[in-house]
Motif scaffolding. Structure first.
Motif, PDB file in Angstrom:
ATOM      1  N   SER A 249       2.235 -16.461  -6.142  1.00  0.00           N
ATOM      2  CA  SER A 249       0.789 -16.281  -5.985  1.00  0.00           C
ATOM      3  C   SER A 249       0.368 -14.965  -6.611  1.00  0.00           C
ATOM      4  CB  SER A 249       0.398 -16.291  -4.499  1.00  0.00           C
ATOM      5  OG  SER A 249       0.964 -15.184  -3.837  1.00  0.00           O
ATOM      6  N   GLY A 250      -0.905 -14.883  -6.934  1.00  0.00           N
ATOM      7  CA  GLY A 250      -1.472 -13.620  -7.357  1.00  0.00           C
ATOM      8  C   GLY A 250      -1.660 -12.704  -6.169  1.00  0.00           C
TER       9      GLY A 250
ATOM     10  N   PRO B 104     -14.650   2.952   4.420  1.00  0.00           N
ATOM     11  CA  PRO B 104     -14.305   1.680   3.774  1.00  0.00           C
ATOM     12  C   PRO B 104     -13.064   1.029   4.377  1.00  0.00           C
ATOM     13  CG  PRO B 104     -13.788   3.535   2.348  1.00  0.00           C
ATOM     14  CD  PRO B 104     -14.580   4.086   3.491  1.00  0.00           C
ATOM     15  N   ALA B 105     -13.052  -0.296   4.320  1.00  0.00           N
ATOM     16  CA  ALA B 105     -11.952  -1.080   4.872  1.00  0.00           C
ATOM     17  C   ALA B 105     -11.352  -1.953   3.774  1.00  0.00           C
ATOM     18  CB  ALA B 105     -12.438  -1.958   6.026  1.00  0.00           C
ATOM     19  N   GLY B 106     -10.060  -2.232   3.884  1.00  0.00           N
ATOM     20  CA  GLY B 106      -9.426  -3.096   2.897  1.00  0.00           C
ATOM     21  C   GLY B 106      -8.029  -3.502   3.320  1.00  0.00           C
ATOM     22  N   PHE B 107      -7.562  -4.618   2.782  1.00  0.00           N
ATOM     23  CA  PHE B 107      -6.199  -5.066   3.064  1.00  0.00           C
ATOM     24  C   PHE B 107      -5.675  -5.873   1.878  1.00  0.00           C
ATOM     25  CE2 PHE B 107      -8.905  -8.467   4.558  1.00  0.00           C
ATOM     26  CZ  PHE B 107      -8.240  -9.632   4.208  1.00  0.00           C
ATOM     27  N   ALA B 108      -4.357  -5.854   1.702  1.00  0.00           N
ATOM     28  CA  ALA B 108      -3.711  -6.632   0.651  1.00  0.00           C
ATOM     29  C   ALA B 108      -3.713  -8.101   1.037  1.00  0.00           C
ATOM     30  CB  ALA B 108      -2.283  -6.137   0.438  1.00  0.00           C
ATOM     31  N   CYS B 109      -3.972  -8.958   0.058  1.00  0.00           N
ATOM     32  CA  CYS B 109      -4.103 -10.387   0.349  1.00  0.00           C
ATOM     33  C   CYS B 109      -3.557 -11.204  -0.817  1.00  0.00           C
ATOM     34  CB  CYS B 109      -5.581 -10.722   0.585  1.00  0.00           C
ATOM     35  SG  CYS B 109      -5.916 -12.468   0.871  1.00  0.00           S
ATOM     36  N   GLN B 110      -2.632 -12.112  -0.530  1.00  0.00           N
ATOM     37  CA  GLN B 110      -2.092 -12.982  -1.571  1.00  0.00           C
ATOM     38  C   GLN B 110      -2.594 -14.414  -1.441  1.00  0.00           C
ATOM     39  OE1 GLN B 110       2.120 -12.727   0.286  1.00  0.00           O
ATOM     40  NE2 GLN B 110       2.116 -14.658  -0.827  1.00  0.00           N
ATOM     41  N   SER B 111      -3.432 -14.683  -0.437  1.00  0.00           N
ATOM     42  CA  SER B 111      -3.885 -16.056  -0.200  1.00  0.00           C
ATOM     43  C   SER B 111      -5.301 -16.279  -0.715  1.00  0.00           C
ATOM     44  CB  SER B 111      -3.819 -16.378   1.295  1.00  0.00           C
ATOM     45  OG  SER B 111      -4.637 -15.472   2.025  1.00  0.00           O
TER      46      SER B 111
ATOM     47  N   THR C  50     -12.179 -18.341  -1.544  1.00  0.00           N
ATOM     48  CA  THR C  50     -11.646 -18.329  -0.185  1.00  0.00           C
ATOM     49  C   THR C  50     -10.399 -17.453  -0.116  1.00  0.00           C
ATOM     50  OG1 THR C  50     -10.863 -19.739   1.650  1.00  0.00           O
ATOM     51  CG2 THR C  50     -10.192 -20.367  -0.565  1.00  0.00           C
ATOM     52  N   PHE C  51     -10.152 -16.922   1.069  1.00  0.00           N
ATOM     53  CA  PHE C  51      -8.885 -16.242   1.335  1.00  0.00           C
ATOM     54  C   PHE C  51      -8.561 -16.426   2.809  1.00  0.00           C
ATOM     55  CE2 PHE C  51     -11.983 -12.824   2.116  1.00  0.00           C
ATOM     56  CZ  PHE C  51     -11.562 -12.326   3.337  1.00  0.00           C
ATOM     57  N   MET C  52      -7.318 -16.221   3.155  1.00  0.00           N
ATOM     58  CA  MET C  52      -6.865 -16.350   4.528  1.00  0.00           C
ATOM     59  C   MET C  52      -6.425 -14.992   5.054  1.00  0.00           C
ATOM     60  SD  MET C  52      -7.062 -19.369   3.261  1.00  0.00           S
ATOM     61  CE  MET C  52      -5.752 -19.702   2.112  1.00  0.00           C
ATOM     62  N   VAL C  53      -6.718 -14.727   6.319  1.00  0.00           N
ATOM     63  CA  VAL C  53      -6.350 -13.464   6.938  1.00  0.00           C
ATOM     64  C   VAL C  53      -5.835 -13.752   8.348  1.00  0.00           C
ATOM     65  CG1 VAL C  53      -8.722 -13.077   7.764  1.00  0.00           C
ATOM     66  CG2 VAL C  53      -7.148 -11.139   7.551  1.00  0.00           C
ATOM     67  N   ALA C  54      -4.812 -13.016   8.753  1.00  0.00           N
ATOM     68  CA  ALA C  54      -4.225 -13.212  10.078  1.00  0.00           C
ATOM     69  C   ALA C  54      -5.257 -12.910  11.166  1.00  0.00           C
ATOM     70  CB  ALA C  54      -2.996 -12.323  10.256  1.00  0.00           C
TER      71      ALA C  54
ATOM     72  N   LEU D  35       2.158 -10.577  -9.557  1.00  0.00           N
ATOM     73  CA  LEU D  35       2.567 -11.801  -8.863  1.00  0.00           C
ATOM     74  C   LEU D  35       3.470 -11.469  -7.686  1.00  0.00           C
ATOM     75  CD1 LEU D  35       3.397 -14.128 -11.906  1.00  0.00           C
ATOM     76  CD2 LEU D  35       1.253 -13.944 -10.637  1.00  0.00           C
ATOM     77  N   PHE D  36       3.457 -12.359  -6.690  1.00  0.00           N
ATOM     78  CA  PHE D  36       4.318 -12.216  -5.522  1.00  0.00           C
ATOM     79  C   PHE D  36       5.135 -13.492  -5.396  1.00  0.00           C
ATOM     80  CE2 PHE D  36       5.246 -12.141  -0.919  1.00  0.00           C
ATOM     81  CZ  PHE D  36       5.785 -10.862  -0.817  1.00  0.00           C
ATOM     82  N   HIS D  37       6.470 -13.339  -5.388  1.00  0.00           N
ATOM     83  CA  HIS D  37       7.354 -14.509  -5.362  1.00  0.00           C
ATOM     84  C   HIS D  37       8.624 -14.179  -4.600  1.00  0.00           C
ATOM     85  CE1 HIS D  37      10.476 -17.190  -7.363  1.00  0.00           C
ATOM     86  NE2 HIS D  37       9.631 -18.044  -6.805  1.00  0.00           N
ATOM     87  N   ARG D  38       8.881 -14.941  -3.544  1.00  0.00           N
ATOM     88  CA  ARG D  38      10.088 -14.788  -2.737  1.00  0.00           C
ATOM     89  C   ARG D  38      10.260 -13.357  -2.233  1.00  0.00           C
ATOM     90  NH1 ARG D  38      15.083 -17.961  -5.397  1.00  0.00           N
ATOM     91  NH2 ARG D  38      15.840 -17.642  -3.259  1.00  0.00           N
ATOM     92  N   GLY D  39       9.146 -12.778  -1.805  1.00  0.00           N
ATOM     93  CA  GLY D  39       9.190 -11.472  -1.146  1.00  0.00           C
ATOM     94  C   GLY D  39       9.175 -10.278  -2.061  1.00  0.00           C
TER      95      GLY D  39
END
Length: 204
Positions: free
Chosen positions: A56-57, A72-79, A91-95, A193-197
């Motif tokens: 994923s990106g 300001p607020a922010g978080f890393a997101c791969q979804s 769209t994105f997903m967040v815990a 990119l993020f792949h297998r950790g």
């Protein structure tokens, strides 16, 4: 125009009633709870291992929270993903346990900063909980919402919160795109990119 259509239907003997039309309903399926011994034996580790094969990106989602909430607020997101062209939605997903998301939700707007292959350290900084994530990070207001647009990102999408849905232990956030931009085609090192950790880069 509607009255003309009704007169025509009456002239040809067609029904013009606006009430509900009776239909033969399908038989309702028998519903029951799923027993414990019927659940798929799926462990969290196995779920992560298999889904980790999907590359994923990587993005950083930001918003300009009030000073009383720490700025300001922010978080890393791969979804993150595009959702609709008309209207333009992403769209994105967040815990649901995220402490940053409530601040973004109260702002009602956000900017998705799409990271380049050389911005792994920037992503790690925004993945840490409780730290001053914006320390030393240059940014400017995104044009539509004023959310932090991080310097040097190859692309960005400026949004207003359109809807939020529940998805298990995550929330599914839908944003309506108000503005967006990207660097010239071919500029920069490509996407992060993020792949297998681990982080990687695209090589065509």
């Amino acid at each position: 125009m509607a009255a003309t259509a009704v007169r025509y239907l009456r002239s040809v003997g067609a029904p013009t009633a606006t009430g509900p039309v009776p239909v033969d309903s399908m038989p309702r399926p028998a519903l029951r709870a799923v027993a414990d011994d019927e659940r798929l034996p799926l462990g969290r580790g196995e779920f992560r291992r298999v889904l980790g094969h999907f590359a994923s990106g990587v993005t950083v989602v930001t918003a300009h929270a009030s000073d009383s909430e720490g700025g300001p607020a922010g978080f890393a997101c791969q979804s993150f993903a595009s959702l609709s062209l008309d209207p333009p939605l992403v769209t994105f997903m967040v815990a649901r346990t995220s402490t940053t998301w409530p601040r973004i939700a109260r702002a009602g707007v956000f900017c998705v900063n799409i990271l380049g292959a050389d911005q792994g350290a920037l992503c790690r900084g925004f993945a840490v909980s409780g730290a001053d994530k914006f320390a030393g990070v240059a940014h400017s207001p995104a044009p539509a919402t004023g959310s932090p647009l991080l310097d040097g990102v190859p692309a960005w999408v400026d949004c207003r919160v359109q809807a939020v849905h529940t998805g298990g232990d995550h929330l599914i956030v839908v944003g309506r795109v108000e503005a967006l931009g990207a660097t010239a085609e071919g500029d920069g090192p490509g996407p992060l990119l993020f792949h297998r950790g681990v982080f990687g880069r695209f090589s065509g």
